[in-house]
Design a protein around this motif. Structure first.
Motif, short mmCIF file in Angstrom:
data_model
loop_
_atom_site.label_atom_id
_atom_site.label_comp_id
_atom_site.label_asym_id
_atom_site.label_seq_id
_atom_site.Cartn_x
_atom_site.Cartn_y
_atom_site.Cartn_z
N GLY A 68 0.80 -1.22 0.00
CA GLY A 68 0.00 0.00 0.00
C GLY A 68 0.84 1.28 0.00
N LEU A 69 2.14 1.17 0.01
CA LEU A 69 3.00 2.34 0.13
C LEU A 69 3.84 2.50 -1.14
CD1 LEU A 69 4.23 4.59 1.98
CD2 LEU A 69 5.87 2.87 2.74
N ASP A 70 3.75 3.68 -1.75
CA ASP A 70 4.60 3.98 -2.90
C ASP A 70 5.94 4.49 -2.36
OD1 ASP A 70 5.83 4.72 -5.24
OD2 ASP A 70 4.48 6.38 -5.69
N SER A 71 6.94 3.62 -2.38
CA SER A 71 8.24 3.96 -1.81
C SER A 71 9.23 4.49 -2.84
CB SER A 71 8.84 2.74 -1.12
OG SER A 71 9.04 1.70 -2.06
N SER A 72 8.75 4.71 -4.05
CA SER A 72 9.66 5.12 -5.12
C SER A 72 10.28 6.50 -4.90
CB SER A 72 8.93 5.10 -6.48
OG SER A 72 7.87 6.04 -6.49
N SER A 109 13.81 10.35 3.90
CA SER A 109 13.46 11.64 3.29
C SER A 109 12.74 11.36 1.98
CB SER A 109 14.72 12.48 3.04
OG SER A 109 15.61 11.81 2.17
N GLY A 110 12.17 12.40 1.43
CA GLY A 110 11.43 12.25 0.17
C GLY A 110 9.98 12.68 0.35
N THR A 111 9.15 12.25 -0.59
CA THR A 111 7.73 12.63 -0.54
C THR A 111 6.84 11.40 -0.67
OG1 THR A 111 7.69 13.02 -2.93
CG2 THR A 111 8.15 14.92 -1.53
N VAL A 112 5.67 11.51 -0.03
CA VAL A 112 4.63 10.49 -0.14
C VAL A 112 3.29 11.20 -0.31
CG1 VAL A 112 5.82 8.69 1.18
CG2 VAL A 112 4.41 10.36 2.39
N ALA A 113 2.26 10.43 -0.64
CA ALA A 113 0.96 11.02 -0.94
C ALA A 113 0.20 11.47 0.30
CB ALA A 113 0.11 10.02 -1.74
N THR A 114 0.35 10.75 1.43
CA THR A 114 -0.44 11.09 2.62
C THR A 114 0.42 11.06 3.89
OG1 THR A 114 -1.05 8.80 3.15
CG2 THR A 114 -2.48 9.96 1.57
N GLU A 115 -0.11 11.69 4.92
CA GLU A 115 0.56 11.67 6.22
C GLU A 115 0.64 10.23 6.74
OE1 GLU A 115 2.77 13.05 9.19
OE2 GLU A 115 1.98 14.40 7.64
N ASN A 116 -0.39 9.45 6.48
CA ASN A 116 -0.41 8.05 6.89
C ASN A 116 0.74 7.28 6.25
OD1 ASN A 116 -1.57 5.78 8.27
ND2 ASN A 116 -2.34 5.09 6.27
N ASP A 117 1.04 7.57 4.97
CA ASP A 117 2.17 6.92 4.28
C ASP A 117 3.49 7.28 4.96
OD1 ASP A 117 0.45 5.72 2.48
OD2 ASP A 117 0.88 7.14 0.85
N ALA A 118 3.65 8.52 5.36
CA ALA A 118 4.87 8.95 6.03
C ALA A 118 5.03 8.22 7.36
CB ALA A 118 4.86 10.47 6.24
N GLU A 119 3.94 8.11 8.10
CA GLU A 119 3.98 7.41 9.39
C GLU A 119 4.26 5.92 9.19
OE1 GLU A 119 0.44 8.19 11.67
OE2 GLU A 119 0.67 10.37 11.39
N THR A 120 3.65 5.33 8.17
CA THR A 120 3.86 3.91 7.88
C THR A 120 5.33 3.65 7.54
OG1 THR A 120 1.59 3.63 7.09
CG2 THR A 120 3.20 2.00 6.35
N ASP A 167 12.01 12.41 7.91
CA ASP A 167 11.86 13.73 7.30
C ASP A 167 11.05 13.66 6.01
OD1 ASP A 167 13.38 14.98 9.32
OD2 ASP A 167 15.27 14.47 8.30
N ILE A 168 10.21 12.66 5.90
CA ILE A 168 9.37 12.52 4.72
C ILE A 168 8.28 13.59 4.76
CG2 ILE A 168 7.72 11.01 3.53
CD1 ILE A 168 9.31 8.62 4.62
N VAL A 169 8.04 14.22 3.61
CA VAL A 169 6.99 15.24 3.52
C VAL A 169 5.85 14.73 2.65
CG1 VAL A 169 8.58 17.17 3.90
CG2 VAL A 169 8.14 16.38 1.58
N VAL A 170 4.68 15.29 2.91
CA VAL A 170 3.50 14.93 2.11
C VAL A 170 3.44 15.89 0.93
CG1 VAL A 170 0.99 14.73 2.12
CG2 VAL A 170 2.30 14.06 4.15
#
Length: 130
Positions: free
Chosen positions: A79-83, A97-108, A125-128
């Motif tokens: 369920g996580l796009d780690s690319s 670090s990097g970016t993800v689609a949702t805050e939940n993805d960053a927490e996961t 340090d992942i940002v949404v």
């Protein structure tokens, strides 16, 4: 009398020669002992330096292994796009670090990294974003 003086002089010279030879022998033994002690100290220092470098190499390999395990954990989570997530490890601390689609993805991602064996800390340090 001259022969007694000559004999005494020869005896004195022989005694002096033997004394000098003994001093030279003692001096050579001292120098050999000092050289061996110096060589031992140098070998000890080299051994310590080699051991330290091996420990550093072991830490690097350990950090590299942790990074690989974290990347695998992120990738294996369907369920996580780690690319767009970068992973680095230094001294068993994982830096995300990097970016993800949702805050939940960053927490996961942070939770997955924390669950990897060998990880002592996670700096997330992942940002949404996009």
């Amino acid at each position: 009398m001259a022969s007694v003086k000559t004999l005494s002089l020869v005896s004195l010279m022989a005694l002096a020669s033997l004394s000098l030879a003994a001093c030279s022998q003692e001096s050579a033994e001292d120098k050999t002992e000092q050289a061996m002690e110096s060589a031992k100290e140098t070998a000890d220092k080299m051994g310590d330096a080699a051991e330290e470098k091996m420990e550093e190499a072991g830490e690097y390999l350990s950090d590299s292994a942790i990074t690989a395990k974290v990347k695998t954990a992120l990738f294996d989570n369907g369920g996580l796009d780690s690319s767009k997530i970068s992973v680095e490890t230094r001294n068993k601390t994982v830096y995300l670090s990097g970016t993800v689609a949702t805050e939940n993805d960053a927490e996961t991602a942070g939770q997955l990294a924390e669950g990897v064996e060998g990880v002592e800390d996670v700096e997330n340090d992942i940002v949404v974003g996009n």
